[in-house]
Scaffold this motif. Structure first.
Motif, mmCIF file in Angstrom:
data_model
loop_
_atom_site.group_PDB
_atom_site.id
_atom_site.type_symbol
_atom_site.label_atom_id
_atom_site.label_comp_id
_atom_site.label_asym_id
_atom_site.label_seq_id
_atom_site.Cartn_x
_atom_site.Cartn_y
_atom_site.Cartn_z
ATOM 1 N N ALA A 220 9.777 -34.421 -27.113
ATOM 2 C CA ALA A 220 8.554 -33.714 -26.720
ATOM 3 C C ALA A 220 8.398 -33.610 -25.202
ATOM 4 O O ALA A 220 7.629 -32.773 -24.707
ATOM 5 C CB ALA A 220 7.338 -34.408 -27.316
ATOM 6 N N TYR A 221 9.131 -34.442 -24.448
ATOM 7 C CA TYR A 221 9.001 -34.428 -22.991
ATOM 8 C C TYR A 221 10.212 -33.819 -22.287
ATOM 9 O O TYR A 221 10.293 -33.841 -21.066
ATOM 10 C CB TYR A 221 8.729 -35.842 -22.471
ATOM 11 N N ASP A 222 11.159 -33.265 -23.050
ATOM 12 C CA ASP A 222 12.263 -32.517 -22.448
ATOM 13 C C ASP A 222 11.699 -31.215 -21.878
ATOM 14 O O ASP A 222 11.150 -30.388 -22.627
ATOM 15 C CB ASP A 222 13.330 -32.173 -23.493
ATOM 16 N N THR A 223 11.824 -31.023 -20.567
ATOM 17 C CA THR A 223 11.174 -29.876 -19.935
ATOM 18 C C THR A 223 11.992 -29.314 -18.771
ATOM 19 O O THR A 223 12.805 -30.008 -18.164
ATOM 20 C CB THR A 223 9.778 -30.260 -19.400
ATOM 21 N N ILE A 224 11.705 -28.058 -18.458
ATOM 22 C CA ILE A 224 12.258 -27.351 -17.302
ATOM 23 C C ILE A 224 11.091 -26.713 -16.564
ATOM 24 O O ILE A 224 10.241 -26.074 -17.194
ATOM 25 C CB ILE A 224 13.254 -26.252 -17.736
ATOM 26 N N GLY A 225 11.029 -26.899 -15.235
ATOM 27 C CA GLY A 225 9.921 -26.272 -14.532
ATOM 28 C C GLY A 225 9.914 -26.499 -13.033
ATOM 29 O O GLY A 225 10.963 -26.666 -12.410
ATOM 30 N N LEU A 226 8.692 -26.513 -12.472
ATOM 31 C CA LEU A 226 8.447 -26.689 -11.047
ATOM 32 C C LEU A 226 7.486 -27.849 -10.830
ATOM 33 O O LEU A 226 6.638 -28.113 -11.669
ATOM 34 C CB LEU A 226 7.782 -25.439 -10.454
ATOM 35 N N LYS A 227 7.592 -28.498 -9.686
ATOM 36 C CA LYS A 227 6.594 -29.487 -9.301
ATOM 37 C C LYS A 227 6.510 -29.571 -7.785
ATOM 38 O O LYS A 227 7.389 -29.082 -7.075
ATOM 39 C CB LYS A 227 6.897 -30.867 -9.904
ATOM 40 N N LYS B 129 8.769 -12.269 -24.763
ATOM 41 C CA LYS B 129 7.604 -12.942 -24.194
ATOM 42 C C LYS B 129 7.953 -13.567 -22.844
ATOM 43 O O LYS B 129 8.841 -14.417 -22.750
ATOM 44 C CB LYS B 129 7.105 -14.031 -25.153
ATOM 45 N N VAL B 130 7.264 -13.148 -21.791
ATOM 46 C CA VAL B 130 7.383 -13.769 -20.474
ATOM 47 C C VAL B 130 6.164 -14.667 -20.286
ATOM 48 O O VAL B 130 5.020 -14.229 -20.455
ATOM 49 C CB VAL B 130 7.444 -12.710 -19.353
ATOM 50 N N LEU B 131 6.399 -15.936 -19.943
ATOM 51 C CA LEU B 131 5.303 -16.889 -19.779
ATOM 52 C C LEU B 131 4.774 -16.808 -18.353
ATOM 53 O O LEU B 131 5.543 -16.782 -17.392
ATOM 54 C CB LEU B 131 5.783 -18.306 -20.082
ATOM 55 N N THR B 132 3.457 -16.782 -18.206
ATOM 56 C CA THR B 132 2.848 -16.651 -16.885
ATOM 57 C C THR B 132 1.701 -17.640 -16.711
ATOM 58 O O THR B 132 1.026 -18.012 -17.675
ATOM 59 C CB THR B 132 2.312 -15.223 -16.658
ATOM 60 N N THR C 4 -1.614 -33.588 -12.926
ATOM 61 C CA THR C 4 -1.228 -32.836 -11.726
ATOM 62 C C THR C 4 0.187 -32.271 -11.864
ATOM 63 O O THR C 4 0.773 -31.810 -10.889
ATOM 64 C CB THR C 4 -1.303 -33.731 -10.469
ATOM 65 N N GLY C 5 0.738 -32.327 -13.070
ATOM 66 C CA GLY C 5 2.095 -31.847 -13.303
ATOM 67 C C GLY C 5 2.203 -30.341 -13.100
ATOM 68 O O GLY C 5 1.226 -29.594 -13.232
ATOM 69 N N GLY C 6 3.387 -29.894 -12.790
ATOM 70 C CA GLY C 6 3.600 -28.478 -12.500
ATOM 71 C C GLY C 6 3.773 -27.637 -13.750
ATOM 72 O O GLY C 6 3.731 -28.136 -14.876
ATOM 73 N N PRO C 7 3.980 -26.334 -13.589
ATOM 74 C CA PRO C 7 4.260 -25.448 -14.722
ATOM 75 C C PRO C 7 5.645 -25.739 -15.278
ATOM 76 O O PRO C 7 6.600 -25.889 -14.526
ATOM 77 C CB PRO C 7 4.169 -24.054 -14.115
ATOM 78 N N CYS C 8 5.734 -25.813 -16.593
ATOM 79 C CA CYS C 8 7.028 -26.142 -17.205
ATOM 80 C C CYS C 8 7.082 -25.627 -18.631
ATOM 81 O O CYS C 8 6.064 -25.292 -19.240
ATOM 82 C CB CYS C 8 7.270 -27.654 -17.178
ATOM 83 N N VAL C 9 8.302 -25.560 -19.163
ATOM 84 C CA VAL C 9 8.534 -25.154 -20.549
ATOM 85 C C VAL C 9 9.073 -26.342 -21.326
ATOM 86 O O VAL C 9 10.015 -27.016 -20.892
ATOM 87 C CB VAL C 9 9.533 -23.979 -20.622
ATOM 88 N N VAL D 66 3.216 -17.800 -11.234
ATOM 89 C CA VAL D 66 4.545 -18.266 -11.646
ATOM 90 C C VAL D 66 4.868 -17.655 -13.001
ATOM 91 O O VAL D 66 3.987 -17.485 -13.849
ATOM 92 C CB VAL D 66 4.605 -19.817 -11.706
ATOM 93 N N SER D 67 6.131 -17.274 -13.189
ATOM 94 C CA SER D 67 6.552 -16.700 -14.470
ATOM 95 C C SER D 67 7.854 -17.337 -14.923
ATOM 96 O O SER D 67 8.692 -17.728 -14.101
ATOM 97 C CB SER D 67 6.717 -15.175 -14.368
ATOM 98 N N PHE D 68 8.016 -17.437 -16.234
ATOM 99 C CA PHE D 68 9.209 -17.985 -16.861
ATOM 100 C C PHE D 68 9.784 -16.921 -17.800
ATOM 101 O O PHE D 68 9.077 -16.441 -18.690
ATOM 102 C CB PHE D 68 8.884 -19.238 -17.679
ATOM 103 N N THR D 69 11.048 -16.568 -17.590
ATOM 104 C CA THR D 69 11.714 -15.571 -18.433
ATOM 105 C C THR D 69 12.926 -16.215 -19.092
ATOM 106 O O THR D 69 13.764 -16.809 -18.409
ATOM 107 C CB THR D 69 12.164 -14.355 -17.610
#
Length: 217
Positions: free
Chosen positions: A105-112, A183-186, A124-129, A169-172
């Motif tokens: 459940a905590y495997d993620t890709i993103g920004l911080k 679906k592009v996540l924004t 305060t975590g960043g945007p992630c998938v 921020v967008s995730f494609t």
């Protein structure tokens, strides 16, 4: 006579390009047009010097632009890339090079930003998938309606783009053939501390990720 004429015609055809260049040499701008520009480079690289309570690169192995979870399957920590960027637009991609035996459940890709936080669960975590579901989280909260139409798979690339002017921020998600998910996540995310940088987190050894430029090269 016919053979002589044929030979003369052949010589004329062979010499015409050379004579044309001598009389009318190519312009400098024409030469510039012929140059093949190198593909854009990813502005980031994995940084094993970034260490804190939630970021522990020692559980990963870094080889060039690829990072692989190799140690401590019971623990999940971030590994970050640098340099952090502030006040500029940027984009990059993260390719799933290999998958672990299971998803967490905590495997993620993103920004911080520079905050000492786990990418997915901190307020305060960043945007992630989330790799387990394809859903987007920002500051630890699930974003309603922000989910890929399918799960990220082996060989897929998640391209992340950021606009400094409005913090958008967008995730494609794209497959190996370059076909983007419908679906592009924004979302929006303003860093609270320092610049932004790519981050991944994986629990099971075997997961590996490759940093690429925003166009996937």
């Amino acid at each position: 006579m016919a053979k002589i004429n044929t030979r003369i015609e052949k010589l004329e055809n062979d010499l015409m390009p050379t004579l044309k260049d001598a009389i009318d040499p190519p312009k400098e701008e024409d030469k510039e047009d012929e140059k093949v520009l190198p593909p854009p480079k990813c502005p980031f690289c994995w940084d094993k010097k970034i260490v804190n309570g939630c970021t522990k690169p020692e559980v990963y192995t870094v080889k060039g632009d690829v990072v692989k979870k190799t140690h401590k399957p019971a623990y999940i920590y971030n590994i970050e890339a640098g340099p952090p960027l502030s006040g500029v637009d940027f984009s990059f991609g993260i390719v799933i090079e290999s998958e672990g035996p299971k998803r967490d459940a905590y495997d993620t890709i993103g920004l911080k930003d520079a905050s000492d936080i786990h990418l997915r669960c901190s307020p305060t975590g960043g945007p992630c998938v989330q790799l387990q579901t394809g859903k987007m989280y920002v500051k630890g909260s699930l974003m309603t309606g922000q989910q890929f139409s399918r799960l990220p798979q082996l060989g897929d690339c998640i391209t992340i783009s950021y606009s400094a002017s409005n913090h958008a921020v967008s995730f494609t998600l794209s497959n190996q053939a370059g076909q983007a998910d419908s679906k592009v996540l924004t979302a929006t995310f303003a860093p609270a501390s320092g610049g932004l940088r790519p981050v991944v987190a994986a629990r099971a050894p075997g997961w590996s990720f490759r940093l690429v430029a925003g166009d996937g090269s």
